[in-house]
Design an enzyme around this catalytic site. Structure first.
Site, PDB file in Angstrom:
ATOM      1  N   ALA A 177     -75.657  14.309  20.456  1.00 10.32           N
ATOM      2  CA  ALA A 177     -74.276  14.792  20.566  1.00 10.32           C
ATOM      3  C   ALA A 177     -73.619  14.105  21.765  1.00 10.32           C
ATOM      4  O   ALA A 177     -73.371  14.705  22.813  1.00 10.32           O
ATOM      5  CB  ALA A 177     -74.241  16.309  20.709  1.00 10.32           C
ATOM      6  N   ASN A 178     -73.369  12.821  21.590  1.00  6.88           N
ATOM      7  CA  ASN A 178     -72.761  11.975  22.621  1.00  6.88           C
ATOM      8  C   ASN A 178     -71.781  11.034  21.940  1.00  6.88           C
ATOM      9  O   ASN A 178     -72.063  10.531  20.857  1.00  6.88           O
ATOM     10  CB  ASN A 178     -73.830  11.132  23.333  1.00  6.88           C
ATOM     11  CG  ASN A 178     -74.966  11.966  23.868  1.00  6.88           C
ATOM     12  OD1 ASN A 178     -74.796  12.714  24.805  1.00  6.88           O
ATOM     13  ND2 ASN A 178     -76.129  11.851  23.241  1.00  6.88           N
ATOM     14  N   ASP A 202     -74.001  15.414  25.611  1.00  8.33           N
ATOM     15  CA  ASP A 202     -74.793  16.638  25.576  1.00  8.33           C
ATOM     16  C   ASP A 202     -75.458  16.806  26.941  1.00  8.33           C
ATOM     17  O   ASP A 202     -75.315  15.957  27.826  1.00  8.33           O
ATOM     18  CB  ASP A 202     -75.800  16.611  24.422  1.00  8.33           C
ATOM     19  CG  ASP A 202     -76.806  15.465  24.496  1.00  8.33           C
ATOM     20  OD1 ASP A 202     -77.116  14.969  25.605  1.00  8.33           O
ATOM     21  OD2 ASP A 202     -77.301  15.059  23.430  1.00  8.33           O
ATOM     22  N   HIS A 230     -54.929   3.206  29.035  1.00  3.99           N
ATOM     23  CA  HIS A 230     -55.285   2.531  27.795  1.00  3.99           C
ATOM     24  C   HIS A 230     -56.584   1.746  27.960  1.00  3.99           C
ATOM     25  O   HIS A 230     -56.747   1.000  28.923  1.00  3.99           O
ATOM     26  CB  HIS A 230     -54.137   1.607  27.385  1.00  3.99           C
ATOM     27  CG  HIS A 230     -54.313   0.988  26.048  1.00  3.99           C
ATOM     28  ND1 HIS A 230     -53.902  -0.287  25.779  1.00  3.99           N
ATOM     29  CD2 HIS A 230     -54.856   1.451  24.890  1.00  3.99           C
ATOM     30  CE1 HIS A 230     -54.174  -0.587  24.525  1.00  3.99           C
ATOM     31  NE2 HIS A 230     -54.762   0.455  23.966  1.00  3.99           N
ATOM     32  N   HIS A 267     -78.836   4.329  20.089  1.00  2.00           N
ATOM     33  CA  HIS A 267     -78.764   5.286  21.197  1.00  2.00           C
ATOM     34  C   HIS A 267     -79.009   4.578  22.530  1.00  2.00           C
ATOM     35  O   HIS A 267     -78.339   4.865  23.525  1.00  2.00           O
ATOM     36  CB  HIS A 267     -79.770   6.421  20.983  1.00  2.00           C
ATOM     37  CG  HIS A 267     -79.657   7.524  21.983  1.00  2.00           C
ATOM     38  ND1 HIS A 267     -78.502   8.272  22.144  1.00  2.00           N
ATOM     39  CD2 HIS A 267     -80.537   8.007  22.875  1.00  2.00           C
ATOM     40  CE1 HIS A 267     -78.688   9.164  23.090  1.00  2.00           C
ATOM     41  NE2 HIS A 267     -79.926   9.036  23.558  1.00  2.00           N
TER      42      HIS A 267
END
Length: 127
Positions: free
Chosen positions: A117-118, A28, A20, A94
């Protein structure tokens, strides 16, 4: 032999050790890999495997309570991919996501060659 689920032994074992609030950074092929973080590198060539494919496999296996992505992903294809799968996404820059990736418990590199794409996936519980 496993009947279903993630067949990659290294990835399957790494996922089984998570708890947890642990963080999985799904990336990417261009995302910088922080030092000292366990890495499962699934990248074969550009585009294989795709971010979406790995994300769907992870969602079939794991409970994630939260998703964190780059603000820049909102207008990129990755933003739509995440929005289709998560009702709530926390957006940060980013640069902040790259810094946050250093706190991950596991870094999974895909062959995805699409910008932004992360995603940081925060583990939840199934009860």
């Amino acid at each position: 032999m496993k009947k279903r689920g993630i067949l990659n032994a290294e990835l399957s074992g790494a996922l089984a050790r998570l708890g947890h609030t642990d963080v999985v950074l799904l990336a990417d092929c261009g995302m910088p890999i922080p030092r000292g973080i366990p890495v499962i590198d699934l990248a074969l060539v550009h585009g294989i495997p795709r971010f979406e494919q790995v994300l769907d496999a992870l969602l079939d296996e794991m409970v994630f309570q939260r998703c964190v992505a780059a603000e820049e992903a909102k207008t990129a294809p990755a933003g739509a991919w995440l929005a289709e799968r998560f009702s709530e996404i926390e957006y940060i820059s980013h640069a902040e996501l790259k810094a946050f990736s250093a706190t991950a418990n596991l870094f999974i590199r895909t062959g995805e060659a699409t910008p932004f794409a992360n995603a940081a996936l925060v583990c939840g519980v199934s009860f």
